[in-house]
Design an enzyme around this catalytic site. Sequence first.
Site, PDB file in Angstrom:
ATOM      1  N   ARG A   1       0.846  -1.184   0.000  1.00  0.00           N
ATOM      2  CA  ARG A   1       0.000   0.000   0.000  1.00  0.00           C
ATOM      3  C   ARG A   1       0.887   1.240   0.000  1.00  0.00           C
ATOM      4  NH1 ARG A   1      -3.880  -2.394  -1.478  1.00  0.00           N
ATOM      5  NH2 ARG A   1      -5.998  -2.409  -0.588  1.00  0.00           N
TER       6      ARG A   1
ATOM      7  N   GLU B   1      -1.637   8.018  -4.868  1.00  0.00           N
ATOM      8  CA  GLU B   1      -1.809   7.500  -6.231  1.00  0.00           C
ATOM      9  C   GLU B   1      -3.211   7.847  -6.749  1.00  0.00           C
ATOM     10  OE1 GLU B   1      -2.989   2.860  -5.672  1.00  0.00           O
ATOM     11  OE2 GLU B   1      -0.902   3.321  -5.210  1.00  0.00           O
TER      12      GLU B   1
ATOM     13  N   HIS C   1      -0.257  -0.203  -9.576  1.00  0.00           N
ATOM     14  CA  HIS C   1      -1.097  -0.908  -8.605  1.00  0.00           C
ATOM     15  C   HIS C   1      -1.804  -2.110  -9.254  1.00  0.00           C
ATOM     16  CE1 HIS C   1      -3.230  -0.223  -4.521  1.00  0.00           C
ATOM     17  NE2 HIS C   1      -3.229  -1.518  -4.824  1.00  0.00           N
TER      18      HIS C   1
END
Length: 330
Positions: free
Chosen positions: A238, A267, A285
Amino acid sequence: MKPKILVTREVFDETLDYLAQHCEVESNQQDVAFSPDALARHLAGKDGVMCCLTDRIDAKLLDTCPQLKAVANIAVGYNNIDLAACTARGVMATNTPGVLDDSTADLAWALMLAAARRITEVESYIRAGEWTGWRLKQWLGVDVHHATLGIIGMGRIGQAIARRASGFDMKVIYSNRKRVTAALEQRLNATYVSKEELLKQSDFVILQVPYTPETHHMIGAAELKLMKPTAILINSTRGGVVDDAALVEALGNGTIRGAGLDVFENEPRLNPGFLQLKNVVLAPHIGSSTEATRRAMAMTAARNLVAALAGGTPPNLLNPEASTNRKYNL
């Protein structure tokens, strides 16, 4: 009458078909992320929501949508959900553990191998037409085999990462909030050490911890200075676990050799300093992004939601205390 639900992002047809058997479904198949206000509007009058990490489920939203009874997150992490606020209002919250462990572990390894062997650099070199022939000292990387792998976070995904290390004859050390059992350490061939010792000893450091107030910036300037100058950091868990500004500086001045990143602070607005560096592998991601895994995640979330709205206990309930605060008849 079927309960009304919102699916906040595009999902697979079989997921919608399953949900439609049990619920009245509104789905955002255009896949444009809702703003907080838009999310509140679409959730008005809904009994449940199937959401993603891009959707913030907080106290303000819950108070705006008092009919909401269940939140099903299509992710194993749930830092986008205010769990305490859900519990206080009797709203059940669920996640999708287990189904994405191996895919996420594979991606962590892909980042590690790519960073070690400078894959993004050499691909750009070839695509630019700059390769003119073989040379002995050309594009020297570092070996993964027989190196020391440090894993911070030995949950399911951390364990899957450790299992893969045996094929590379790596020494595996780990740090975790709680030491795992001796039997599991033996199966993983992993040795428990403090975080500080792990950072000092490891050739590769992989982070696999949830993002919480306690793990915010757990890797910052001080921790990066503990690492070997030849070490490579991998963050596939994360954003926010790493102080990205400190990492940009460390990569730029040679404090560590390189990094592989699938997640970032704020992000998708990543720190622009990363784009100026050649010694970092960047991914958007995609840790769990294989077709089979994402289909399984969506169906797991759907089953969680249907179970919750049918009055049962969903398989992956994060806040069992919510049942005592439930204000509605399901």
